[in-house]
Design a protein around this motif. Structure first.
Motif, short mmCIF file in Angstrom:
data_model
loop_
_atom_site.label_atom_id
_atom_site.label_comp_id
_atom_site.label_asym_id
_atom_site.label_seq_id
_atom_site.Cartn_x
_atom_site.Cartn_y
_atom_site.Cartn_z
N MET A 189 7.27 -9.91 1.44
CA MET A 189 6.08 -9.33 2.21
C MET A 189 6.33 -7.87 1.63
SD MET A 189 5.49 -10.82 5.98
CE MET A 189 4.16 -10.91 6.21
N GLU A 190 7.47 -7.64 1.41
CA GLU A 190 7.80 -6.08 1.10
C GLU A 190 7.32 -5.93 -0.40
OE1 GLU A 190 8.71 -2.15 1.40
OE2 GLU A 190 8.83 -3.26 2.82
N LYS A 191 7.59 -6.93 -1.23
CA LYS A 191 7.27 -6.72 -2.67
C LYS A 191 5.67 -6.56 -2.67
CE LYS A 191 7.97 -9.15 -7.00
NZ LYS A 191 8.50 -10.38 -7.75
N THR A 192 4.85 -7.45 -1.93
CA THR A 192 3.53 -7.54 -1.96
C THR A 192 2.88 -6.09 -1.56
OG1 THR A 192 3.57 -9.71 -1.37
CG2 THR A 192 1.34 -8.63 -1.09
N ILE A 193 3.63 -5.69 -0.50
CA ILE A 193 3.29 -4.33 0.20
C ILE A 193 3.31 -3.25 -1.11
CG2 ILE A 193 3.60 -2.29 1.44
CD1 ILE A 193 4.34 -4.61 3.64
N GLU A 194 4.38 -3.14 -1.75
CA GLU A 194 4.66 -2.17 -2.87
C GLU A 194 3.70 -2.31 -3.99
OE1 GLU A 194 6.57 0.43 -2.61
OE2 GLU A 194 7.02 -0.31 -0.66
N SER A 195 3.56 -3.62 -4.23
CA SER A 195 2.31 -3.92 -5.45
C SER A 195 1.05 -3.20 -4.95
CB SER A 195 2.15 -5.29 -5.66
OG SER A 195 3.15 -5.95 -6.12
N ARG A 214 3.64 2.87 5.42
CA ARG A 214 4.07 2.73 6.97
C ARG A 214 3.46 1.97 7.80
NH1 ARG A 214 3.82 7.68 7.79
NH2 ARG A 214 1.65 7.82 8.86
N ASP A 215 2.06 1.89 7.69
CA ASP A 215 1.23 1.02 8.39
C ASP A 215 1.46 -0.53 8.37
OD1 ASP A 215 0.16 3.22 9.93
OD2 ASP A 215 -1.71 3.08 9.08
N LEU A 216 1.57 -0.95 6.81
CA LEU A 216 1.52 -2.27 6.56
C LEU A 216 3.09 -2.69 6.88
CD1 LEU A 216 -0.23 -2.39 3.10
CD2 LEU A 216 -0.96 -3.56 5.36
N ARG A 217 4.02 -2.05 7.01
CA ARG A 217 5.57 -2.49 7.09
C ARG A 217 5.44 -2.98 8.75
NH1 ARG A 217 9.26 1.71 3.92
NH2 ARG A 217 9.32 0.85 1.90
N LYS A 218 4.74 -2.34 9.59
CA LYS A 218 4.57 -2.54 11.00
C LYS A 218 3.88 -3.97 11.33
CE LYS A 218 4.92 2.33 12.55
NZ LYS A 218 4.10 3.25 13.42
N VAL A 219 2.81 -4.09 10.39
CA VAL A 219 2.09 -5.10 10.28
C VAL A 219 3.24 -6.43 9.75
CG1 VAL A 219 -0.02 -6.52 9.43
CG2 VAL A 219 -0.04 -4.49 9.77
N LEU A 225 4.13 -9.81 12.01
CA LEU A 225 3.95 -11.18 11.62
C LEU A 225 5.33 -11.82 11.58
CD1 LEU A 225 1.58 -10.34 8.68
CD2 LEU A 225 0.80 -11.60 10.95
N LYS A 226 6.43 -11.29 11.20
CA LYS A 226 7.70 -11.77 10.92
C LYS A 226 8.14 -12.28 12.56
CE LYS A 226 9.14 -9.54 6.96
NZ LYS A 226 10.14 -8.30 6.39
N ASP A 246 4.98 -14.51 4.84
CA ASP A 246 4.22 -14.77 3.62
C ASP A 246 2.76 -14.43 4.09
OD1 ASP A 246 2.98 -15.43 1.09
OD2 ASP A 246 4.41 -16.79 0.67
N PHE A 247 2.17 -13.54 3.44
CA PHE A 247 0.84 -13.07 3.78
C PHE A 247 -0.34 -14.07 3.45
CE2 PHE A 247 2.57 -8.85 2.90
CZ PHE A 247 2.20 -8.16 4.32
N SER A 248 0.23 -15.15 2.50
CA SER A 248 -0.77 -16.31 2.20
C SER A 248 -0.58 -17.10 3.56
CB SER A 248 -0.39 -17.12 1.13
OG SER A 248 1.03 -17.64 1.24
#
Length: 294
Positions: free
Chosen positions: A1-7, A28-33, A37-38, A44-46
């Motif tokens: 998930m981190e890799k997708t956020i960084e992309s 910051r906001d997406l890491r909290k999301v 989810l975890k 996995d966002f999919s």
């Protein structure tokens, strides 16, 4: 998930040309999301469903997040899912039905003209730091630019002869005039103080700290808090307070909204309209206090 956020953050930086502050906020906001989810067993966002996203919004509401924070997070999620669909990472945009809460527009905090003048009078000496501080405060109030725009100004962005600065943000460039007081303070800083403060002659940034490095946001926040205290200003002011004060004082003294909008760099004039509303409130207040037949 981190890799997708960084992309996604790379996409914001390279394609959308977003500001550094927006990138930091979205990351910051997406890491909290992702953390939420975890905790739901999703890594996995999919695998995320519309119900999962709705649950996150409900989680924020139950934990007393402000309406503005929830709205910002929803905007971030929507932008993120637009990217995921575009890149083929997910087949459909499951964020479409997320509804942001209505955010009540607050009237911004502003200083009176007397308070502003007291603040601007505080850096009085001829030491390089005081000359720099005077120039920064005068320029901020004279132009209404954002603190990030102030600290990223380059010497080449200043035209003292014609009395204006070029201010660039992620999307556009605007030219803002400066008055005689700010112009004189800036000229003194450039000619007398800056050359003694910079660590490297190749430094392009206009304002530097006492180590000769470019001024930081945190450094300027401390500076304005220090002088506000010296000026006896009780309000908890920020650099944005001077931006609001600049706009409100212009409108109060007859400036048209379109001109103020252009100087502030607002994309939508409705954002600038709040200063006209403040002006009308002020007029009603004066009328109520002074009219003999109220």
């Amino acid at each position: 998930m981190e890799k997708t956020i960084e992309s996604f953050i790379e996409y914001l930086h390279n394609v959308k040309k977003m500001s550094l502050n927006t990138e930091l906020s979205y990351r910051r906001d997406l890491r909290k999301v992702a953390d939420f989810l975890k905790s739901q067993g999703i890594s996995d966002f999919s695998k995320v469903s519309e119900t999962n996203l709705t649950s996150y919004v409900l989680y924020m509401e139950k934990n007393s997040f402000s309406a503005a924070t929830i709205s910002r997070n929803i905007a971030c999620i929507k932008s993120f899912y637009h990217f995921l669909v575009k890149e083929g990472i997910v087949p459909e945009d499951i964020s479409e039905n997320l509804k942001a809460p209505k955010v009540e527009k607050k009237i911004p905090e502003i200083l009176t003209t007397q308070e502003v003048f007291r603040l601007l009078e505080q850096p009085k000496g001829d030491q390089p730091k005081e000359v720099r501080d005077k120039a920064m405060l005068e320029l901020l109030y004279a132009t209404g630019i954002r603190v990030t725009e102030l600290i990223t100004l380059k010497v080449s962005d200043v035209n003292l002869q014609l009395g204006y600065i070029n201010c660039k943000d992620a999307h556009k460039e605007r030219t803002i005039p400066i008055g005689h007081t700010a112009k004189d303070s800036l000229a003194k800083y450039i000619k007398e103080a800056r050359t003694t403060m910079i660590a490297d002659d190749k430094c392009e940034e206009l304002f530097v700290n006492c180590s000769g490095e470019p001024m930081s946001r945190q450094g300027f926040w401390k500076l304005i808090k220090y002088y506000a205290k010296k000026a006896g200003i009780e309000a908890d002011i920020t650099p944005h307070t001077l931006r609001h004060s600049f706009a409100a004082h212009l409108v109060e003294n007859g400036a048209d909204l379109k001109s103020v909008q252009e100087m502030l760099g607002h994309s939508d004039i409705s954002t600038t309209q709040i200063y006209a509303n403040m002006s009308h409130s002020r007029i009603r207040e004066v009328y109520a206090k002074a009219h003999p037949r109220k």
